[in-house]
Scaffold this active site. Sequence first.
Site, short mmCIF file in Angstrom:
data_model
loop_
_atom_site.label_atom_id
_atom_site.label_comp_id
_atom_site.label_asym_id
_atom_site.label_seq_id
_atom_site.Cartn_x
_atom_site.Cartn_y
_atom_site.Cartn_z
N SER A 168 19.23 22.40 9.69
CA SER A 168 19.61 21.13 9.07
C SER A 168 18.45 20.14 9.01
O SER A 168 17.48 20.37 8.31
CB SER A 168 20.83 20.56 9.82
OG SER A 168 21.43 19.53 9.11
N ASP A 202 5.96 22.28 2.27
CA ASP A 202 5.79 22.22 0.82
C ASP A 202 4.59 21.38 0.40
O ASP A 202 3.99 21.63 -0.65
CB ASP A 202 7.05 21.67 0.15
CG ASP A 202 8.14 22.73 0.00
OD1 ASP A 202 7.92 23.88 0.43
OD2 ASP A 202 9.21 22.40 -0.56
N LYS A 206 20.61 26.11 7.16
CA LYS A 206 21.75 25.20 6.97
C LYS A 206 21.29 24.03 6.10
O LYS A 206 20.64 23.10 6.56
CB LYS A 206 22.26 24.66 8.31
CG LYS A 206 23.46 23.74 8.16
CD LYS A 206 23.95 23.29 9.52
CE LYS A 206 25.17 22.40 9.35
NZ LYS A 206 24.89 21.02 9.62
#
Length: 196
Positions: A104, A115, A129
């Site tokens: 999460s 990224d 999740k």
Amino acid sequence: MMKVGKTKLAYVRVFAFPDGAAEQIERATTKLVEQGARGAVVDLRDNPGGLFAQAVSSASVYLEDGIVCRTDGVHEESQTYNVTGEATHPELPLVVLVNSGSASAAEIVAGALYDYDRATLVGERTYGKASVQTIAPLRNGGALKLTTAKYVTPAGADITGQGIHPGIVAVDDPLTERDEALVIARRTLADVLAAE
């Protein structure tokens, strides 16, 4: 504080993302950098997540600009969550430790730093999740927790059930007391610093 040879490295362990987590991460990082740390290992292993806003603010400690994540729901408009613009350590070399217990909010932070090439991920595949939950208070004093959306990483990856795969795999041997993943993370950070 950790050392590789004479090089000091910060170690920031994040167990969850409750209210105030981003501020604590920023304070801990700043204190260790002031004591001479040249890079940081941010340990998100077995971090089950927490508050979405704290994940965005925590990533913003290390990201100067850009998107932390996007959310999309069946009954909600898509939303983009940008960094806060208050990065205090946008250039600090980072290694982020993750494992199957990283979920999460921990995956939001790891995904954003990965990224944008702000961190090398070390460890095992994360939980996967990607749900955003909303808590609705009830009249009887209880609350109802609803999954209202899912998030994707800045690059658009939906990690639901897939998790995030670290660039450097490091698995701890449960039969030893040595933290092999941390040893590999420390060595990886030392290599990053040596290449600068």
